[in-house]
Design a protein around this motif. Structure first.
Motif, PDB file in Angstrom:
ATOM      1  N   ILE A   1      -1.871   8.636  10.429  1.00 41.64           N
ATOM      2  CA  ILE A   1      -2.308   9.436   9.275  1.00 41.64           C
ATOM      3  C   ILE A   1      -3.784   9.144   8.956  1.00 41.64           C
ATOM      4  N   ASP A   2      -4.142   7.878   8.952  1.00 40.63           N
ATOM      5  CA  ASP A   2      -5.522   7.491   8.625  1.00 40.63           C
ATOM      6  C   ASP A   2      -5.882   6.272   9.487  1.00 40.63           C
ATOM      7  N   PRO A   3      -6.263   6.531  10.738  1.00 40.81           N
ATOM      8  CA  PRO A   3      -6.440   5.430  11.700  1.00 40.81           C
ATOM      9  C   PRO A   3      -7.480   4.378  11.298  1.00 40.81           C
ATOM     10  N   LYS A   4      -8.395   4.760  10.391  1.00 41.38           N
ATOM     11  CA  LYS A   4      -9.412   3.787   9.987  1.00 41.38           C
ATOM     12  C   LYS A   4      -9.065   3.136   8.640  1.00 41.38           C
ATOM     13  N   GLY A   5      -7.954   3.526   8.046  1.00 42.81           N
ATOM     14  CA  GLY A   5      -7.559   2.991   6.740  1.00 42.81           C
ATOM     15  C   GLY A   5      -7.138   1.526   6.830  1.00 42.81           C
ATOM     16  N   VAL A   6      -7.023   0.903   5.673  1.00 39.69           N
ATOM     17  CA  VAL A   6      -6.696  -0.530   5.637  1.00 39.69           C
ATOM     18  C   VAL A   6      -5.332  -0.806   6.280  1.00 39.69           C
TER      19      VAL A   6
ATOM     20  N   PHE B   1       8.405   9.287   4.711  1.00 40.66           N
ATOM     21  CA  PHE B   1       8.681  10.660   4.248  1.00 40.66           C
ATOM     22  C   PHE B   1       8.000  11.703   5.131  1.00 40.66           C
ATOM     23  N   SER B   2       6.944  11.284   5.811  1.00 40.29           N
ATOM     24  CA  SER B   2       6.236  12.251   6.655  1.00 40.29           C
ATOM     25  C   SER B   2       6.595  12.057   8.128  1.00 40.29           C
ATOM     26  N   GLY B   3       7.464  11.096   8.403  1.00 39.13           N
ATOM     27  CA  GLY B   3       7.838  10.850   9.804  1.00 39.13           C
ATOM     28  C   GLY B   3       6.647  10.392  10.621  1.00 39.13           C
ATOM     29  N   SER B   4       5.750   9.670   9.977  1.00 42.72           N
ATOM     30  CA  SER B   4       4.552   9.215  10.681  1.00 42.72           C
ATOM     31  C   SER B   4       4.286   7.753  10.302  1.00 42.72           C
ATOM     32  N   VAL B   5       3.123   7.259  10.662  1.00 42.46           N
ATOM     33  CA  VAL B   5       2.751   5.885  10.312  1.00 42.46           C
ATOM     34  C   VAL B   5       1.280   5.878   9.899  1.00 42.46           C
ATOM     35  N   PRO B   6       0.858   4.870   9.131  1.00 42.86           N
ATOM     36  CA  PRO B   6      -0.538   4.840   8.687  1.00 42.86           C
ATOM     37  C   PRO B   6      -1.540   4.962   9.836  1.00 42.86           C
ATOM     38  N   GLY B   7      -1.225   4.396  10.973  1.00 43.27           N
ATOM     39  CA  GLY B   7      -2.152   4.437  12.111  1.00 43.27           C
ATOM     40  C   GLY B   7      -2.418   5.847  12.626  1.00 43.27           C
TER      41      GLY B   7
ATOM     42  N   VAL C   1      -2.001  -3.120  10.765  1.00 39.92           N
ATOM     43  CA  VAL C   1      -1.018  -3.005  11.856  1.00 39.92           C
ATOM     44  C   VAL C   1      -1.693  -3.310  13.195  1.00 39.92           C
ATOM     45  N   ASP C   2      -2.916  -2.812  13.380  1.00 37.73           N
ATOM     46  CA  ASP C   2      -3.657  -3.122  14.620  1.00 37.73           C
ATOM     47  C   ASP C   2      -3.747  -4.641  14.807  1.00 37.73           C
TER      48      ASP C   2
ATOM     49  N   ARG D   1       0.844  -1.201   0.000  1.00 34.05           N
ATOM     50  CA  ARG D   1       0.000   0.000   0.000  1.00 34.05           C
ATOM     51  C   ARG D   1       0.866   1.233   0.000  1.00 34.05           C
ATOM     52  N   VAL D   2       0.384   2.227  -0.706  1.00 36.07           N
ATOM     53  CA  VAL D   2       1.087   3.510  -0.754  1.00 36.07           C
ATOM     54  C   VAL D   2       1.236   4.086   0.654  1.00 36.07           C
ATOM     55  N   ALA D   3       0.245   3.838   1.493  1.00 39.64           N
ATOM     56  CA  ALA D   3       0.279   4.388   2.863  1.00 39.64           C
ATOM     57  C   ALA D   3       1.557   3.979   3.594  1.00 39.64           C
ATOM     58  N   TYR D   4       2.029   2.751   3.386  1.00 42.31           N
ATOM     59  CA  TYR D   4       3.277   2.314   4.043  1.00 42.31           C
ATOM     60  C   TYR D   4       4.480   2.988   3.387  1.00 42.31           C
ATOM     61  N   ALA D   5       4.456   3.030   2.039  1.00 43.31           N
ATOM     62  CA  ALA D   5       5.618   3.565   1.314  1.00 43.31           C
ATOM     63  C   ALA D   5       5.805   5.057   1.578  1.00 43.31           C
ATOM     64  N   GLU D   6       4.703   5.773   1.802  1.00 40.56           N
ATOM     65  CA  GLU D   6       4.806   7.226   2.008  1.00 40.56           C
ATOM     66  C   GLU D   6       5.130   7.605   3.456  1.00 40.56           C
ATOM     67  N   ALA D   7       4.791   6.726   4.372  1.00 44.69           N
ATOM     68  CA  ALA D   7       4.914   7.064   5.802  1.00 44.69           C
ATOM     69  C   ALA D   7       6.314   7.565   6.209  1.00 44.69           C
TER      70      ALA D   7
END
Ligand SMILES: Nc1ncnc2c1ncn2[C@@H]1O[C@H](COP(=O)(O)OP(=O)(O)OP(=O)(O)O)[C@@H](O)[C@H]1O
Ligand SMILES: [Mg+2]
Length: 222
Positions: A200-205, A192-198, A210-211, A184-190
């Motif tokens: 950035i978009d806690p309800k995203g896939v 660069f923003s110093g963050s994690v999908p959880g 990760v949950d 997922r792009v969400a993992y690949a982009e994380a």
């Protein structure tokens, strides 16, 4: 001092690019933001975990220590130091090659998480890594068991290869997590923003994957 026993996860495989740093940072951030005192030890000379944490503001608060990949004893000492300091979760990101840091990490870990992408090469290297862990197990000091689990990483949704790999690994007797991380792009982009999908978009896939992974990890040592 914390009442919660400290738990140490080494994310380890000698296959480069399999998703170690991504898994390490996502699970560490999950624990941090769920209120556990969490530290990461970055033993990769590329310092990807450290760079990730300092690329933005959300993970700056997480303790990120670095250790030399050639100094296994330093990794062991650092884990002990963090445990004494009361850290409840310690996540060790290891380099994508056989290193003293990898063995130091495995010596102190409660869980070795071995990412495996659905490809024949990853399959073989992950299987070799798990076999290697069996040998490490025999030489360990102390009485805490080393649990070993493979986790499928970078799985393309709606393809049969991951399902096929899952069957192959299970029938060969390898311990495989039910949770898996899709590509997922969400993992690949994380990073660069110093963050994690959880965060950035806690309800995203990706966040939900990760949950599920963390929930399953917490059952391993329950
Ligand atoms: N589930 C995923 N979906 C999409 N991209 C991913 C995923 N997991 C990892 N990546 C990307 O794949 C690349 C390799 O991932 P990562 O750095 O986590 O692997 P690694 O095992 O730590 O690599 P190395 O051995 O170089 O340390 C990175 O660009 C990362 O952003
Ligand atoms: Mg890495």
């Amino acid at each position: 001092m914390s009442e919660i026993p400290s738990r140490v996860v080494a994310v380890a495989t000698v296959k480069g690019g399999s998703g170690k740093t991504t898994i390490a940072m996502c699970i560490a951030a999950h624990w941090l933001y769920s209120g556990l005192s969490t530290a990461v030890i970055d033993t990769d000379p590329q310092r990807s975990a450290r760079r990730w944490a300092f690329a933005g503001s959300e993970l700056e608060i997480m303790r990120i220590d670095v250790c030399d990949a050639h100094d296994g004893a330093a990794v062991m000492a650092r884990v002990e130091e963090l445990e004494r300091a009361g850290f409840e979760r310690i996540v060790i990101d290891t380099p994508g090659f056989r290193s003293p840091a990898l063995f130091g990490a495995l010596d102190r870990a409660d869980l070795a998480l071995v990412p495996v992408r659905p490809s024949p090469v990853d399959f073989e290297v992950a299987a070799d890594t798990v076999d290697l862990l069996g040998a490490v197990q025999l030489d360990r000091i102390g009485d805490r068991p080393l649990h070993v689990r493979m986790v499928l990483s970078q799985v393309s949704p709606r393809t049969v290869i991951a399902r096929h790999m899952r069957q192959e690994l299970k029938s060969a007797g390898y311990p495989l997590m039910d949770a898996e991380l899709s590509i997922r792009v969400a993992y690949a982009e994380a990073p660069f923003s110093g963050s994690v999908p959880g965060l950035i978009d806690p309800k995203g896939v990706a966040a939900r994957e990760v949950d599920a992974l963390v929930a399953e990890i917490d059952k391993v040592w329950a």
